[in-house]
Design a protein around this motif. Structure first.
Motif, PDB file in Angstrom:
ATOM      1  N   ALA A 188       0.581  -0.931  -0.172  1.00 55.55           N
ATOM      2  CA  ALA A 188      -0.038   0.065  -0.178  1.00 55.55           C
ATOM      3  C   ALA A 188       0.975   1.163  -0.126  1.00 55.55           C
ATOM      4  O   ALA A 188       0.711   2.445  -0.813  1.00 55.55           O
ATOM      5  N   LYS A 189       2.066   1.212   1.039  1.00 58.18           N
ATOM      6  CA  LYS A 189       2.404   2.724   0.849  1.00 58.18           C
ATOM      7  C   LYS A 189       3.727   2.416  -0.755  1.00 58.18           C
ATOM      8  O   LYS A 189       3.974   3.500  -1.069  1.00 58.18           O
ATOM      9  N   LEU A 190       3.717   1.243  -1.081  1.00 59.08           N
ATOM     10  CA  LEU A 190       4.277   1.489  -2.135  1.00 59.08           C
ATOM     11  C   LEU A 190       4.195   2.093  -3.227  1.00 59.08           C
ATOM     12  O   LEU A 190       4.646   2.311  -4.000  1.00 59.08           O
ATOM     13  N   GLU A 191       2.489   1.724  -3.110  1.00 55.22           N
ATOM     14  CA  GLU A 191       1.784   2.396  -4.399  1.00 55.22           C
ATOM     15  C   GLU A 191       1.623   3.426  -4.115  1.00 55.22           C
ATOM     16  O   GLU A 191       1.075   4.184  -5.249  1.00 55.22           O
ATOM     17  N   GLU A 192       1.234   4.291  -2.738  1.00 55.84           N
ATOM     18  CA  GLU A 192       0.815   5.437  -2.515  1.00 55.84           C
ATOM     19  C   GLU A 192       2.141   6.734  -3.202  1.00 55.84           C
ATOM     20  O   GLU A 192       2.479   7.455  -3.316  1.00 55.84           O
ATOM     21  N   CYS A 193       3.330   5.514  -2.916  1.00 55.83           N
ATOM     22  CA  CYS A 193       5.194   6.483  -3.536  1.00 55.83           C
ATOM     23  C   CYS A 193       4.820   6.538  -4.844  1.00 55.83           C
ATOM     24  O   CYS A 193       5.250   7.625  -5.706  1.00 55.83           O
ATOM     25  N   VAL A 194       4.076   5.619  -5.290  1.00 58.19           N
ATOM     26  CA  VAL A 194       4.469   5.944  -6.874  1.00 58.19           C
ATOM     27  C   VAL A 194       3.147   6.868  -7.486  1.00 58.19           C
ATOM     28  O   VAL A 194       3.559   7.237  -8.339  1.00 58.19           O
ATOM     29  N   ARG A 195       1.777   7.173  -7.251  1.00 60.11           N
ATOM     30  CA  ARG A 195       1.091   7.541  -7.733  1.00 60.11           C
ATOM     31  C   ARG A 195       1.679   8.925  -6.975  1.00 60.11           C
ATOM     32  O   ARG A 195       1.192  10.114  -7.446  1.00 60.11           O
ATOM     33  N   SER A 196       2.296   9.300  -6.259  1.00 60.42           N
ATOM     34  CA  SER A 196       2.845  11.039  -6.025  1.00 60.42           C
ATOM     35  C   SER A 196       3.576  11.477  -6.742  1.00 60.42           C
ATOM     36  O   SER A 196       4.130  12.397  -7.407  1.00 60.42           O
ATOM     37  N   VAL A 197       4.086  10.852  -7.958  1.00 59.91           N
ATOM     38  CA  VAL A 197       5.076  11.259  -8.915  1.00 59.91           C
ATOM     39  C   VAL A 197       4.006  12.215  -9.635  1.00 59.91           C
ATOM     40  O   VAL A 197       3.005  11.180 -10.411  1.00 59.91           O
ATOM     41  N   GLN A 198       4.380  13.052  -9.902  1.00 56.18           N
ATOM     42  CA  GLN A 198       2.851  13.962 -10.974  1.00 56.18           C
ATOM     43  C   GLN A 198       3.593  14.511 -11.214  1.00 56.18           C
ATOM     44  O   GLN A 198       4.357  15.253 -11.069  1.00 56.18           O
ATOM     45  N   MET A 199       3.413  14.938 -13.313  1.00 55.27           N
ATOM     46  CA  MET A 199       3.652  16.164 -14.072  1.00 55.27           C
ATOM     47  C   MET A 199       2.854  16.090 -15.307  1.00 55.27           C
ATOM     48  O   MET A 199       1.405  14.951 -14.568  1.00 55.27           O
ATOM     49  N   ASP A 200       3.047  16.714 -15.732  1.00 54.40           N
ATOM     50  CA  ASP A 200       2.237  17.710 -16.601  1.00 54.40           C
ATOM     51  C   ASP A 200       2.481  16.252 -17.371  1.00 54.40           C
ATOM     52  O   ASP A 200       3.199  16.458 -18.104  1.00 54.40           O
ATOM     53  N   GLY A 201       1.120  16.331 -18.134  1.00 53.04           N
ATOM     54  CA  GLY A 201       0.531  14.860 -19.094  1.00 53.04           C
ATOM     55  C   GLY A 201       0.614  13.662 -18.754  1.00 53.04           C
ATOM     56  O   GLY A 201       1.166  12.837 -19.556  1.00 53.04           O
ATOM     57  N   LEU A 202       0.995  13.548 -17.258  1.00 49.31           N
ATOM     58  CA  LEU A 202       0.505  12.276 -16.449  1.00 49.31           C
ATOM     59  C   LEU A 202      -0.461  12.113 -16.125  1.00 49.31           C
ATOM     60  O   LEU A 202      -1.168  12.783 -15.132  1.00 49.31           O
ATOM     61  N   GLU A 237      12.856   6.555 -13.909  1.00 52.16           N
ATOM     62  CA  GLU A 237      13.340   7.262 -13.090  1.00 52.16           C
ATOM     63  C   GLU A 237      12.732   7.823 -11.605  1.00 52.16           C
ATOM     64  O   GLU A 237      12.844   7.991 -10.399  1.00 52.16           O
ATOM     65  N   GLU A 238      11.656   8.804 -12.082  1.00 48.96           N
ATOM     66  CA  GLU A 238      11.089   9.238 -11.029  1.00 48.96           C
ATOM     67  C   GLU A 238      10.706   8.408  -9.983  1.00 48.96           C
ATOM     68  O   GLU A 238      10.419   8.188  -8.859  1.00 48.96           O
ATOM     69  N   ILE A 239      10.211   7.233 -10.375  1.00 41.10           N
ATOM     70  CA  ILE A 239       9.764   6.446  -9.907  1.00 41.10           C
ATOM     71  C   ILE A 239      10.861   4.876  -8.697  1.00 41.10           C
ATOM     72  O   ILE A 239      10.824   4.515  -7.716  1.00 41.10           O
ATOM     73  N   THR A 240      11.833   5.184  -9.708  1.00 41.47           N
ATOM     74  CA  THR A 240      12.989   4.651  -8.808  1.00 41.47           C
ATOM     75  C   THR A 240      13.293   5.114  -7.624  1.00 41.47           C
ATOM     76  O   THR A 240      14.021   4.653  -6.604  1.00 41.47           O
ATOM     77  N   LYS A 241      13.406   6.517  -7.197  1.00 38.75           N
ATOM     78  CA  LYS A 241      13.400   7.109  -6.052  1.00 38.75           C
ATOM     79  C   LYS A 241      13.017   6.771  -5.018  1.00 38.75           C
ATOM     80  O   LYS A 241      14.182   6.660  -3.738  1.00 38.75           O
ATOM     81  N   PHE A 242      12.170   5.807  -5.317  1.00 40.64           N
ATOM     82  CA  PHE A 242      11.256   5.388  -3.252  1.00 40.64           C
ATOM     83  C   PHE A 242      12.340   4.096  -3.738  1.00 40.64           C
ATOM     84  O   PHE A 242      11.521   2.926  -4.104  1.00 40.64           O
TER      85      PHE A 242
END
Length: 257
Positions: A188-202, A237-242
């Motif tokens: 659950a925490k892993l999915e929260e981290c993934v969804r925290s990645v926000q970009m313009d056009g995502l 790259e942004e997701i693997t930062k976690f």
């Protein structure tokens, strides 16, 4: 003719059996009566002679039939050759006619060669006050300017309308496989981290947990991205930062929308 007349008067060939019997009696009187074995030999010889004569006749008749077939085939080939010759002559005559017509057409003037002054439409006379001085024989420059102005306004309106039309944005649908370190990772925490990645056009979509083995599950999540703004390399790259929760990120599916 004398030879044919002599043959008509001769009767030896019509009485051949009688002459054969007389010849047989003559030889029997000279040599004595023939034994049964000699008679058999004589009969056999006569039969063989008759067989050879029949074979000779059959050979002659078959060769004659073959000659007739060859003659008929030669006649048919001659007829076919004559027909083909007539067709070739007709085709040559037709080709000569076509060449003569093409030559005449090439020599005759084309409609494009006619001077433009002869086909130019005559503009309608414009009478204002009924006087001869007010008749416009060659048109007015003001009308040309008005038509040019209207044309320019239409072009500008079309350009403005085309500029307001929204451009087509290229998008892609991506399915990501996000793998944890072990079975003790908080998914659950892993999915929260993934969804925290926000970009313009995502734009993130649905997700689910898929078993991998040994009690380990991976997060499979979908997203829609604009191709000009978001790339798969930047997203990974942004997701693997976690790195505390995420071991690796793989692209499971990539489809253009």
């Amino acid at each position: 003719m004398s030879g044919l007349i002599c043959l008509t008067t001769e009767s030896i060939w019509f009485d051949k059996n009688r002459y054969d019997e007389a010849e047989k009696r003559f030889y029997e009187g000279v040599n004595g009566p023939a034994t049964p074995q000699q008679q058999v030999l004589v009969i056999t010889g006569v039969q063989q002679a008759k067989g050879r004569q029949q074979k000779r006749r059959h050979r002659n008749s078959s060769s004659h039939a073959g000659d007739q077939e060859l003659v008929s085939r030669m006649k048919s080939l001659e007829l076919e050759n004559q027909t083909l010759h007539k067709v070739v002559v007709e085709m040559r005559a037709t080709l000569q006619k076509l060449e003569s017509r093409v030559a005449v057409l090439e020599k005759s003037p084309t409609p494009a060669a006619i001077p433009a002054a002869k086909v130019a439409p005559v503009k309608q006379e414009k009478v204002i006050n009924g006087d001869d001085d007010d008749i416009d024989l060659f048109g007015s420059d003001e009308e040309d300017e008005e038509a040019e102005r209207i044309k320019q306004e239409r072009l500008e309106a079309y350009a403005a309308k085309k500029a307001k039309k929204p451009a087509l944005i290229a998008k892609s649908s991506i399915l990501l496989d996000v793998k944890p370190w072990d079975d003790e990772t908080d998914m659950a925490k892993l999915e929260e981290c993934v969804r925290s990645v926000q970009m313009d056009g995502l734009l993130w979509g649905a997700s689910k947990l898929v078993p991998v083995g040994y009690g380990i599950k991976k997060l499979q999540i979908s997203c829609v991205v604009e191709d000009d703004k978001v790339g798969t390399d930047i997203l990974e790259e942004e997701i693997t930062k976690f790195e505390d929760y995420i071991q690796s990120v793989d692209v499971a599916a990539f489809n253009k929308i």
